[in-house]
Write a protein that holds these residues in place. Structure first.
Motif, mmCIF file in Angstrom:
data_model
loop_
_atom_site.group_PDB
_atom_site.id
_atom_site.type_symbol
_atom_site.label_atom_id
_atom_site.label_comp_id
_atom_site.label_asym_id
_atom_site.label_seq_id
_atom_site.Cartn_x
_atom_site.Cartn_y
_atom_site.Cartn_z
ATOM 1 N N GLN A 105 77.621 100.432 11.940
ATOM 2 C CA GLN A 105 77.900 101.646 12.719
ATOM 3 C C GLN A 105 79.232 102.274 12.295
ATOM 4 N N MET A 106 80.181 101.423 11.931
ATOM 5 C CA MET A 106 81.462 101.950 11.423
ATOM 6 C C MET A 106 81.250 102.691 10.110
ATOM 7 N N SER A 107 80.429 102.122 9.247
ATOM 8 C CA SER A 107 80.164 102.754 7.944
ATOM 9 C C SER A 107 79.592 104.148 8.154
ATOM 10 N N GLN A 108 78.722 104.259 9.172
ATOM 11 C CA GLN A 108 78.113 105.549 9.446
ATOM 12 C C GLN A 108 79.124 106.528 10.055
ATOM 13 N N ALA A 109 80.028 105.994 10.870
ATOM 14 C CA ALA A 109 80.843 106.873 11.713
ATOM 15 C C ALA A 109 82.182 107.309 11.118
ATOM 16 N N ILE A 110 82.679 106.601 10.118
ATOM 17 C CA ILE A 110 84.024 106.975 9.634
ATOM 18 C C ILE A 110 83.996 108.379 9.028
ATOM 19 N N PRO A 111 85.138 109.065 9.087
ATOM 20 C CA PRO A 111 85.152 110.440 8.595
ATOM 21 C C PRO A 111 84.979 110.529 7.074
ATOM 22 N N GLU A 112 84.489 111.671 6.623
ATOM 23 C CA GLU A 112 84.383 111.917 5.183
ATOM 24 C C GLU A 112 85.779 112.149 4.623
ATOM 25 N N PRO A 113 85.984 111.837 3.349
ATOM 26 C CA PRO A 113 85.053 111.254 2.400
ATOM 27 C C PRO A 113 84.990 109.741 2.575
ATOM 28 N N ARG A 114 83.768 109.208 2.632
ATOM 29 C CA ARG A 114 83.610 107.781 2.882
ATOM 30 C C ARG A 114 83.550 106.999 1.559
ATOM 31 N N THR A 115 84.266 105.886 1.523
ATOM 32 C CA THR A 115 84.175 104.959 0.385
ATOM 33 C C THR A 115 83.636 103.655 0.965
ATOM 34 N N ILE A 116 82.405 103.313 0.613
ATOM 35 C CA ILE A 116 81.709 102.214 1.280
ATOM 36 C C ILE A 116 81.445 101.084 0.296
ATOM 37 N N ILE A 142 73.089 108.892 4.001
ATOM 38 C CA ILE A 142 74.086 109.067 2.930
ATOM 39 C C ILE A 142 74.581 110.509 2.957
ATOM 40 N N LYS A 143 75.823 110.702 2.522
ATOM 41 C CA LYS A 143 76.375 112.060 2.436
ATOM 42 C C LYS A 143 76.801 112.332 0.998
ATOM 43 N N SER A 144 76.835 113.599 0.635
ATOM 44 C CA SER A 144 77.115 113.929 -0.769
ATOM 45 C C SER A 144 78.559 113.574 -1.163
ATOM 46 N N SER A 145 79.437 113.449 -0.175
ATOM 47 C CA SER A 145 80.821 113.091 -0.509
ATOM 48 C C SER A 145 81.040 111.578 -0.540
ATOM 49 N N ASP A 146 79.982 110.797 -0.292
ATOM 50 C CA ASP A 146 80.129 109.331 -0.284
ATOM 51 C C ASP A 146 80.337 108.778 -1.686
ATOM 52 N N VAL A 147 81.165 107.738 -1.759
ATOM 53 C CA VAL A 147 81.204 106.904 -2.960
ATOM 54 C C VAL A 147 80.925 105.471 -2.516
ATOM 55 N N PHE A 148 79.896 104.882 -3.092
ATOM 56 C CA PHE A 148 79.591 103.475 -2.821
ATOM 57 C C PHE A 148 80.207 102.632 -3.931
ATOM 58 N N VAL A 149 80.943 101.589 -3.538
ATOM 59 C CA VAL A 149 81.455 100.624 -4.509
ATOM 60 C C VAL A 149 80.500 99.438 -4.447
ATOM 61 N N MET A 150 79.754 99.242 -5.517
ATOM 62 C CA MET A 150 78.678 98.250 -5.522
ATOM 63 C C MET A 150 78.992 97.158 -6.536
#
Ligand code: A3P
Length: 366
Positions: free
Chosen positions: A161-172, A73-81
């Motif tokens: 692997q895409m979730s891991q690799a996409i550039p920041e900021p990631r919205t997952i 996880i990265k600090s700029s991530d936002v997870f939509v759950m």
């Protein structure tokens, strides 16, 4: 090409084994499997149960569970759950747009939503992953995989692997509950959790499971309601999913919202999100985004970007022609058209038993 990792679960008869999350994964009993096989044609490799929680997943979850639990996880991530059908796609689009397209002029916005905002555990839904079927499932996704994951093997977790690799900021996007995700999730990143009243969830989930070959539900609506109240649908108990979020609702990195509130006053909800995401949008920007992410606008735009059930092989065209596509109605209270008084009573009982004690106050639509 790397080697294919993960535990291949063969189903009935296989020994239970423990995941890094502490859950024990085991096949369904013969009786339960027989029932599922009767009503669901989309799970050729069967389903698995996780204890504690009675979470229910396709057997392929075994391959990815530990890697998801250890996702970086990265600090700029936002997870939509969300639990399925609570408005994930809508929330994803709102969050992604607020963060990446505040003036609605970002050319990236025309890309297929899972390229911009990947679906973390989607790989478990591909029952027969193969180099032939996977990338061709949707061309924009295949192209994005090659761009972000060069020299990686898509069979090793295409979306993961895409979730891991996409550039920041990631919205997952994820439908997984907190207990199956990295334990430090809320310490490191932000989570937007969308809930919806269970009656509309049932109607929407039933439709989804009928139009989507990855589920291919062929049973009756009455039985589907029973599956829901028995916690026997894929992803397992909605009440427990919600409970895990509800217990964390005061955490500063969790924003919990309801589909019904978003429907009744999107701008009010966007203002709250604006503060939570620290996006510093103006009123005019938020007004534009509320309109841009409305049901009618999203339906047209998603189709144009490749989220098109008429083309995607995962969707059953005959059911869609009869009953509508992924963007079905987008309303609150549609359950009143579908739940008979008996079924309604059954769901009310479920609500009373499992969610009232939590303090969740569902709104049931006009
Ligand atoms: P219905 O089946 O009730 O129409 P998810 O994205 O979690 O799968 O949820 C899908 C549900 O959200 C569907 O509900 C879909 O129509 C609805 N939805 C998607 N986009 C929407 C939007 N922009 N506004 C309102 N509802 C939306």
């Amino acid at each position: 090409m790397g080697i294919v990792l993960g535990h291949f679960f063969r189903g009935v008869g296989e020994e239970p084994f423990e995941l890094e999350s502490g859950h024990v994964l085991e096949p369904l009993s013969k009786e339960e499997k027989a029932k599922q096989d009767r009503d669901w044609k989309g799970y050729p490799h069967g389903l698995v149960r996780l204890t504690p929680g009675r979470w229910l997943f396709p057997a392929n979850f075994a391959r990815f569970a530990d890697r998801i639990y250890n996702f970086q996880i990265k600090s700029s991530d936002v997870f939509v759950m969300t639990y399925p059908k609570c408005g994930t796609t809508w929330t994803q689009e709102i969050v992604w747009t607020m963060r990446n397209n505040p003036n609605l002029d970002n050319p990236e916005a025309h890309k297929f939503i899972f390229v911009r905002s990947p679906f973390l555990e989607m790989d478990m839904l591909f029952h027969k992953p193969s180099l032939k079927t996977l990338p061709s499932w949707n061309d924009p996704l295949a192209r994005a995989f090659i761009q972000f994951c060069p020299f990686k093997n898509p069979l090793n977790g295409f979306m993961l692997q895409m979730s891991q690799a996409i550039p920041e900021p990631r919205t997952i996007k994820t439908h997984l509950p907190f207990s199956l995700l990295p334990p430090t999730l809320l310490d490191v990143s932000k989570v937007v959790y969308m809930a919806r009243n269970p009656k509309d969830v049932i109607v929407s989930y039933h439709h989804h499971c009928r139009i989507n070959t990855m589920h291919d539900y062929v049973g009756s609506f009455e039985d589907f309601v029973q599956y829901f109240v028995d916690d026997d649908l894929m992803y397992g108990p909605y009440w427990l999913h919600l409970k895990e979020a509800w217990e964390r609702k005061d955490h500063p990195n969790l924003h919990l919202m309801f589909f019904e509130d978003m429907k009744s006053d999107p701008l009010r909800e966007l203002r709250k999100l604006n503060a939570f995401l620290e996006t510093n949008l103006t009123e005019a920007q938020m007004e534009n985004i509320a309109k841009y992410t409305s049901f009618d606008e999203m339906k047209v735009r998603m189709k144009a970007s490749g989220f098109n059930e008429d083309i995607l092989p995962a969707f059953k065209k005959d059911v869609i022609a009869a009953d509508g596509g992924f963007f079905r109605k987008g309303e609150s209270g549609d359950w009143k058209e579908r739940l008979t008084p008996e079924l309604d009573e059954k769901v009310d009982h479920w609500i009373k038993e499992y969610t009232t004690g939590l303090g969740v106050d569902f709104k049931f639509g006009a």
